[in-house]
Design a protein around this motif. Sequence first.
Motif, PDB file in Angstrom:
ATOM      1  N   VAL A 555      22.558   0.512  11.005  1.00  0.00           N
ATOM      2  CA  VAL A 555      23.821  -0.073  10.534  1.00  0.00           C
ATOM      3  C   VAL A 555      23.849  -1.580  10.702  1.00  0.00           C
ATOM      4  CG1 VAL A 555      25.153   2.027  10.904  1.00  0.00           C
ATOM      5  CG2 VAL A 555      24.883   0.389  12.783  1.00  0.00           C
ATOM      6  N   SER A 556      22.901  -2.141  11.453  1.00  0.00           N
ATOM      7  CA  SER A 556      22.876  -3.603  11.601  1.00  0.00           C
ATOM      8  C   SER A 556      22.666  -4.287  10.252  1.00  0.00           C
ATOM      9  CB  SER A 556      21.777  -4.018  12.580  1.00  0.00           C
ATOM     10  OG  SER A 556      20.508  -3.590  12.131  1.00  0.00           O
ATOM     11  N   ILE A 557      22.093  -3.558   9.288  1.00  0.00           N
ATOM     12  CA  ILE A 557      21.870  -4.120   7.950  1.00  0.00           C
ATOM     13  C   ILE A 557      23.205  -4.432   7.267  1.00  0.00           C
ATOM     14  CG2 ILE A 557      20.982  -3.546   5.641  1.00  0.00           C
ATOM     15  CD1 ILE A 557      18.719  -2.120   6.981  1.00  0.00           C
ATOM     16  N   TYR A 558      24.267  -3.789   7.697  1.00  0.00           N
ATOM     17  CA  TYR A 558      25.573  -4.060   7.097  1.00  0.00           C
ATOM     18  C   TYR A 558      25.979  -5.524   7.272  1.00  0.00           C
ATOM     19  CZ  TYR A 558      26.217   1.040   6.868  1.00  0.00           C
ATOM     20  OH  TYR A 558      26.072   2.369   6.583  1.00  0.00           O
ATOM     21  N   ASN A 559      25.352  -6.196   8.231  1.00  0.00           N
ATOM     22  CA  ASN A 559      25.665  -7.612   8.459  1.00  0.00           C
ATOM     23  C   ASN A 559      25.021  -8.524   7.409  1.00  0.00           C
ATOM     24  OD1 ASN A 559      27.118  -7.130  10.896  1.00  0.00           O
ATOM     25  ND2 ASN A 559      25.168  -6.854  11.975  1.00  0.00           N
ATOM     26  N   ALA A 560      24.114  -7.966   6.607  1.00  0.00           N
ATOM     27  CA  ALA A 560      23.433  -8.765   5.579  1.00  0.00           C
ATOM     28  C   ALA A 560      24.322  -8.846   4.338  1.00  0.00           C
ATOM     29  CB  ALA A 560      22.084  -8.150   5.245  1.00  0.00           C
ATOM     30  N   PRO A 577      24.013   6.862   3.356  1.00  0.00           N
ATOM     31  CA  PRO A 577      25.171   6.265   4.044  1.00  0.00           C
ATOM     32  C   PRO A 577      26.229   5.804   3.037  1.00  0.00           C
ATOM     33  CG  PRO A 577      23.261   4.809   4.159  1.00  0.00           C
ATOM     34  CD  PRO A 577      22.769   6.103   3.594  1.00  0.00           C
ATOM     35  N   LEU A 578      27.382   6.445   3.057  1.00  0.00           N
ATOM     36  CA  LEU A 578      28.400   6.199   2.036  1.00  0.00           C
ATOM     37  C   LEU A 578      28.968   4.788   2.078  1.00  0.00           C
ATOM     38  CD1 LEU A 578      30.386   9.577   2.221  1.00  0.00           C
ATOM     39  CD2 LEU A 578      28.594   8.923   0.612  1.00  0.00           C
ATOM     40  N   ASP A 579      28.975   4.180   3.261  1.00  0.00           N
ATOM     41  CA  ASP A 579      29.606   2.863   3.380  1.00  0.00           C
ATOM     42  C   ASP A 579      28.639   1.710   3.148  1.00  0.00           C
ATOM     43  OD1 ASP A 579      28.208   3.519   5.617  1.00  0.00           O
ATOM     44  OD2 ASP A 579      29.681   2.777   7.059  1.00  0.00           O
ATOM     45  N   LEU A 580      27.391   2.006   2.836  1.00  0.00           N
ATOM     46  CA  LEU A 580      26.398   0.940   2.645  1.00  0.00           C
ATOM     47  C   LEU A 580      26.823  -0.018   1.543  1.00  0.00           C
ATOM     48  CD1 LEU A 580      23.551  -0.243   3.262  1.00  0.00           C
ATOM     49  CD2 LEU A 580      22.674   1.263   1.466  1.00  0.00           C
ATOM     50  N   PHE A 581      27.284   0.525   0.430  1.00  0.00           N
ATOM     51  CA  PHE A 581      27.597  -0.303  -0.736  1.00  0.00           C
ATOM     52  C   PHE A 581      28.908  -1.061  -0.581  1.00  0.00           C
ATOM     53  CE2 PHE A 581      25.138   3.283  -2.881  1.00  0.00           C
ATOM     54  CZ  PHE A 581      23.938   2.630  -2.684  1.00  0.00           C
ATOM     55  N   GLN A 582      29.694  -0.689   0.415  1.00  0.00           N
ATOM     56  CA  GLN A 582      30.911  -1.453   0.680  1.00  0.00           C
ATOM     57  C   GLN A 582      30.597  -2.772   1.371  1.00  0.00           C
ATOM     58  OE1 GLN A 582      33.566   1.049   2.915  1.00  0.00           O
ATOM     59  NE2 GLN A 582      33.503   2.713   1.423  1.00  0.00           N
ATOM     60  N   ASN A 595      12.585   8.414  -1.970  1.00  0.00           N
ATOM     61  CA  ASN A 595      13.545   8.760  -0.922  1.00  0.00           C
ATOM     62  C   ASN A 595      13.950  10.223  -1.010  1.00  0.00           C
ATOM     63  OD1 ASN A 595      14.784   6.420   0.922  1.00  0.00           O
ATOM     64  ND2 ASN A 595      14.043   5.539  -0.984  1.00  0.00           N
ATOM     65  N   SER A 596      14.503  10.737   0.095  1.00  0.00           N
ATOM     66  CA  SER A 596      14.752  12.183   0.220  1.00  0.00           C
ATOM     67  C   SER A 596      16.197  12.595  -0.009  1.00  0.00           C
ATOM     68  CB  SER A 596      14.330  12.651   1.631  1.00  0.00           C
ATOM     69  OG  SER A 596      12.985  12.351   1.877  1.00  0.00           O
ATOM     70  N   PHE A 597      17.109  11.641  -0.140  1.00  0.00           N
ATOM     71  CA  PHE A 597      18.512  12.025  -0.271  1.00  0.00           C
ATOM     72  C   PHE A 597      18.754  12.776  -1.587  1.00  0.00           C
ATOM     73  CE2 PHE A 597      18.058   7.676  -1.777  1.00  0.00           C
ATOM     74  CZ  PHE A 597      18.633   7.734  -3.028  1.00  0.00           C
ATOM     75  N   GLU A 598      19.781  13.594  -1.589  1.00  0.00           N
ATOM     76  CA  GLU A 598      20.041  14.486  -2.717  1.00  0.00           C
ATOM     77  C   GLU A 598      21.081  13.940  -3.687  1.00  0.00           C
ATOM     78  OE1 GLU A 598      21.073  18.193  -0.963  1.00  0.00           O
ATOM     79  OE2 GLU A 598      19.097  18.515  -0.071  1.00  0.00           O
ATOM     80  N   LYS A 599      21.882  13.011  -3.224  1.00  0.00           N
ATOM     81  CA  LYS A 599      22.959  12.531  -4.093  1.00  0.00           C
ATOM     82  C   LYS A 599      23.207  11.052  -3.857  1.00  0.00           C
ATOM     83  CE  LYS A 599      27.750  13.476  -5.423  1.00  0.00           C
ATOM     84  NZ  LYS A 599      28.960  14.283  -5.142  1.00  0.00           N
ATOM     85  N   LEU A 600      23.294  10.299  -4.950  1.00  0.00           N
ATOM     86  CA  LEU A 600      23.673   8.897  -4.869  1.00  0.00           C
ATOM     87  C   LEU A 600      25.200   8.837  -4.862  1.00  0.00           C
ATOM     88  CD1 LEU A 600      22.415   5.995  -4.985  1.00  0.00           C
ATOM     89  CD2 LEU A 600      22.939   6.020  -7.428  1.00  0.00           C
ATOM     90  N   PRO A 601      25.796   8.214  -3.845  1.00  0.00           N
ATOM     91  CA  PRO A 601      27.264   8.239  -3.741  1.00  0.00           C
ATOM     92  C   PRO A 601      27.963   7.480  -4.858  1.00  0.00           C
ATOM     93  CG  PRO A 601      26.308   6.776  -2.093  1.00  0.00           C
ATOM     94  CD  PRO A 601      25.164   7.480  -2.735  1.00  0.00           C
ATOM     95  N   ASN A 602      29.197   7.875  -5.132  1.00  0.00           N
ATOM     96  CA  ASN A 602      30.005   7.204  -6.150  1.00  0.00           C
ATOM     97  C   ASN A 602      30.250   5.740  -5.809  1.00  0.00           C
ATOM     98  OD1 ASN A 602      30.371   9.378  -7.913  1.00  0.00           O
ATOM     99  ND2 ASN A 602      32.048  10.203  -6.677  1.00  0.00           N
ATOM    100  N   GLU A 603      30.165   5.418  -4.503  1.00  0.00           N
ATOM    101  CA  GLU A 603      30.421   4.055  -4.064  1.00  0.00           C
ATOM    102  C   GLU A 603      29.438   3.044  -4.645  1.00  0.00           C
ATOM    103  OE1 GLU A 603      32.664   6.623  -1.406  1.00  0.00           O
ATOM    104  OE2 GLU A 603      30.633   6.671  -2.232  1.00  0.00           O
ATOM    105  N   VAL A 604      28.400   3.527  -5.322  1.00  0.00           N
ATOM    106  CA  VAL A 604      27.446   2.616  -5.943  1.00  0.00           C
ATOM    107  C   VAL A 604      28.133   1.705  -6.961  1.00  0.00           C
ATOM    108  CG1 VAL A 604      26.776   4.135  -7.845  1.00  0.00           C
ATOM    109  CG2 VAL A 604      25.119   2.495  -6.936  1.00  0.00           C
ATOM    110  N   GLU A 605      29.267   2.123  -7.480  1.00  0.00           N
ATOM    111  CA  GLU A 605      29.982   1.307  -8.471  1.00  0.00           C
ATOM    112  C   GLU A 605      30.491  -0.005  -7.883  1.00  0.00           C
ATOM    113  OE1 GLU A 605      33.718   2.536 -10.014  1.00  0.00           O
ATOM    114  OE2 GLU A 605      34.422   3.398  -8.117  1.00  0.00           O
TER     115      GLU A 605
END
Length: 887
Positions: A555-560, A577-582, A595-605
């Motif tokens: 989560v330290s990447i959120y500071n970038a 991580p749903l809050d990454l794009f926020q 990557n292994s995740f199954e769904k790209l979150p709607n937050e990508v918008e």
Amino acid sequence: MAESLVSSLLEQFASITVQEAEQEIRLVIGVDKEVQKLKGNLRTIQAVLDDAEKRQLKEEAVKLWLKGLKDVSYEMDDVLDEWNTAIIKSEIEKQEKAESSPILKRKVCSFIPSSLCCFRQFKKLGLRHDIAHKIKELSGNLDELHEESAEFGFGIYLNRDTEVVARPTTTSLIDVSDIVGRDKDRDDLIRKLLVLGEGSEREKNPYVISLVGMGGIGKTALAQLAYNDDKVKDHFDISMWVCVSELFDCCKVAQAIIQEVEYTSPNITEFGTLMQKVKSLIEGKKFFLILDDVWTEESKEWEPIKFALKCGAQGSKILVTTRNEKVAKMVVSASITNLGKLYEEHCWLTINKIAFDGMDENQREQLEDLGRELANKCKGLPLAAKTLGSLMRDKRSRQQWKNILDNNLWEFEDVQKGLLASLLLSYYELPSAIKRCFLYCAVFPKDYVFSRNDLVYLWMAQGYLDLEQNIEMEIIGEEYFEKLAMCSFFQDFEKGDNDDDKIITCKMHDMVHDFTQLMSTNECFTICVDKELVIDWKSARHLTLELYIETQFPVSIYNAKNLRTLFLRYSRIVLFPLDLFQHLTCLQSLSLEFNSFEKLPNEVEKLKHLRLLNLSRCFNITELPEMMCNLCNLQTLNISSCNQIKKLPQGMGKLIKLRHLLINNCYKLIEPFPKGIGRLSSLRTLEKFIIGGINNIGECKLGELKNLVHLKGSLVIEGLENVTNVQEAENAQLKNKIHLRELSLWFGRPYENRRGENDELVLNAFEPHPELESLWIYGYGGTGYPNWVMSLTILKKLELQSWTKVELLPPLGNQCFLESLVIEGAKSMKKVGIEFLGIESNRKKDEEKGSTSTSFPNLDSLIFEDMKEWEEWDGMGWEKVAFQNQF
């Protein structure tokens, strides 16, 4: 890099006025003055950036000033992008309204209260006010930087005579024992010098040989070996060594040649007299001239010297050393040698010879294992081995050697003087825009295999490929890539099978990679999550994060907050991580490959600046979120090898800036594309296009291809069995797709009950551009052959599969460029007649011309397969048929 940033900003500011006029809106009163002020400050700063970027390596204060300028420039770019995004969204809204029916529009409008319209206008005003506020704040920050620049006393470089790093002057003198690992290269070069060329090459006089390679690879050393070889000395009447360096001045080169022959410096300055003097000195003599370190690509600078040297005796040779393959082509080289890396053992021998000089045997044994590790760091670069050997010469303890092995080698001044100087010379030669593309490569890990196309798409996403005189961004990117390749910044090329010999993939030498990271310190990072993350997140712009183990997302990447590129590699994270794009809202390139995740979150918008989204080889993703279609700036979407995705989102038509839709190897993507694909008029790459049925309103129809006039490369069209209206096929206007080179037409499974007459009408209406090179047609149910196939004058590859009702083949023997032909599953065909060879049609032409034609003159492979009714082949005995038959 900063220079290119500023140039881009100036262009964007210049376009604001035009955009305002088109939108019939104005920014908040007073902001236009701030914009003009910003432009003035940027132009002043731009004029001194050349000096600033060179002084940053020695002056920490200048380095900090440049960092501040880059920070402000990036912020400006984001603000301008918000402005442009608002305009794009407005365009999308207009398109959607225009496509809805007038009746529906009237009904909808009648229910929209006037207060809502006022709210929309207020929202637009609020957006303009927000942008205006940001511009005013940034203007103040730039004012401070402008004032500081005056204190540094930056100079404005009007020419390239001033350099932080001076070019070393080379001579023909050398200690042969200092050169290791070039025996074979030396022998090959000497052989070329001692013999005449072959065939037409024998006519060339003088005969030009070029050695090409990156700085420090050993071009000059190899030239010195050849120059000092006794057999070479005896072979030529005159031998001359001229160090050309950066500026190719004909007068200076001529003076150097005269001095080499007469051993005195000529007192001649007049150009014509110098040329005459050169001619008189070498006329009728077999000479050997080495032009070391040539940089100019201008043939007009080379021609006078070349003309003066033509009077030498047959067998005269010129050896050119250069970092740029374009130079080798400019001097019309009869032979070009791209100098390769040394073996690791040779690097070790070089270090051993220099570093262990004067050591006793016991000391050598204690340090040898560390010396070999150091040799591995050289990655085959002779200059690196020499430089590091010199660095270690006075170090006698294992701890001293370990300290250097464990540290960044660029921190050591001796290394900088050698390697850094060599690379800086090449780097400073690059135009500012190409510098920025080059330094972007620092975001990739070492030994990364670059895909040429992927790299161009990434540069495009970062805004590095601005349009120049209406030249496409992709073409500009190709030119930049070629320039970097020719200057030896890339290596280990893999080329395609096509005749154009195009580079498909390449790598970057480790030392060059280290150099890019040095020059982009605190901007580009490659990190592993299992290591402690100690990063200046505020400065970070481009990041590769490698997650080789199952772990929580750091989560330290959120500071970038200012991050523009994120490559998340080899992640085993199942839930994204749903809050990454926020947090990372400035992203312009996002790569989630493997990557292994199954769904790209709607937050990508929320990634409103995003230009590139790479989801390739994400094998567990089953669908793309509908909200992704709000990424109105998206240029490249890569879902190649996403084997579980079955359909595209319904709102794909909103991605009006999309240029590349990469969907190769998406085997389950079989559902028809959504309606609205025809709006994507910017598309250059559309690897597959699936047509829906006539009764399915939400699916795209064949006619949507009409507006996709920029399509390039290859295109697969599936679902042609659904086309019942021939007008749809005509509406596709394939003939206008002048850049398409490969076309595949899929009529679906060849069911017996499908009307073949309809297939025939559709295929005849499908006429592509005549410069098509590859054609594949599957499942065609007609009995006739489309007339337009014979008009494909440069067709190289043709495959006809599952043509179950066709009984005769057309005169394909007339296709003079055809190299590969496959006829498979023609189950109704009993006879391959003589007409297949085109003998009859050729005979008439031959009689008119008085010549004899050959059928299939370039055919390499002919395959007939699954021909259950085939009984006879007429014409097989014709003596002029030349091909390889496979059954």
